[in-house]
Design a protein around this motif. Structure first.
Motif: not given
Length: 307
Positions: A239-243, A256-260, A283-288, A263-270
């Motif tokens: 999960r890279p930082s927004l910057s 592709n981050p860990r599911m936990s 976004i493909y999440a793991w460790d669901v 976040g909704s804001r981070w996903a919107r930026v991606v």
């Protein structure tokens, strides 16, 4: 099990239930809603498998796309050909694996950087702890049993070479989310992996469009893959930082981050950014998590899960 067809834009598509190989999404999901850029090309091409039958349709359905983590690793020993076959039998058209390099320069498929958890290396080579992958030749690794730890019926299953793994995927017409595992241990593995993919026909237009993504936790390695072969779709694990996201979008098609960590804001930026091939970042999440529901996963704003 009854199969049904559905007509979409004048074309009849196969519609059949998919039993997801995962405790995280242990419900029945229909493949007609399991679709994304992973499953189809930029011009809307669809991924076909058995006998040319289409098993993925338009995006926008209620269920996430499921990629078999290390193959169907809940049903067969991870990262083995048996796990590829198990994924195929369950209708999973994409698998994820991990690629490393042996002491004598062969590419193999194994998750851990040591051999002792998923093979009998400690028994066969008792004096060679900690049994690092890079300390063993391909011939030595080929002697190991990579299946008995999972169950007696898998006794004798081997650690596959990447070449054998790719051939099995081609037999099933499955797609591959290939992870370069611990690439800092294996200088030049990006170029070598691309060379092997090319030699086995995996860098032709059909594979590049519909059946291959290369990912890694190592951002500079993902960037290197893109520089060496810009046509290949790539993903950054974590999960890279927004910057950092805008810069990463220059050479990565997926984050592709860990599911936990989603976040909704981070996903919107991606999703507000476009990757090097002109498509919205995915976004493909793991460790669901074993108790996650389809609704909960979809609510995170991800295209799919690696599970």
């Amino acid at each position: 099990m009854v199969r049904r067809s559905v007509r979409v834009r004048g074309v009849v598509w196969l519609r059949r239930p998919l039993r997801v190989a995962s405790g995280a999404l242990a419900s029945v999901v229909t493949l007609t809603v399991a679709s994304s850029a992973l499953a189809s090309g930029p011009d809307g091409q669809q991924l076909a498998t058995r006998g040319g039958k289409v098993v993925s349709l338009q995006a926008g359905g209620s269920a996430p796309f499921v990629i078999a983590h290390r193959g169907a690793s809940r049903y067969a020993p991870e990262n083995t050909l048996a796990a590829v076959d198990a994924a195929y039998r369950r209708g999973l058209v994409w698998v994820e694996n991990d690629v490393q390099r042996t002491k004598d320069g062969r590419l193999i498929v194994l998750h851990d950087t040591t051999l002792n958890r998923t093979t009998n290396a400690a028994k066969v080579f008792p004096g060679r702890a900690p049994w690092r992958v890079g300390d063993f030749t391909a011939a030595e690794i080929a002697r190991l049993d990579a299946g008995s730890w999972f169950g007696k019926r898998f006794a004798g299953e081997h650690v596959p070479t990447l070449a054998d793994y790719l051939r099995r995927l081609d037999r099933h017409r499955q797609g591959l989310l290939l992870e370069l595992k611990a690439p800092e241990r294996y200088p030049g593995i990006e170029r070598q992996t691309l060379r092997e993919l090319r030699s086995l026909g995996w860098l032709d237009a059909a594979h590049l469009t519909n059946r291959l993504v290369i990912q890694s936790f190592c951002v500079r390695c993902v960037k290197r893959v893109h520089k060496l072969m810009p046509e290949v779709r790539t993903g950054i694990l974590g999960r890279p930082s927004l910057s950092k996201l805008r810069r990463y979008a220059r050479f990565a098609d997926q984050i592709n981050p860990r599911m936990s960590d989603v976040g909704s804001r981070w996903a919107r930026v991606v999703h507000g950014l476009h990757g090097p091939h002109g498509r919205r970042l995915e976004i493909y999440a793991w460790d669901v998590g074993a108790q996650a529901s389809v609704r909960a996963v979809r609510g995170r704003g991800v295209e799919g899960v690696i599970d």
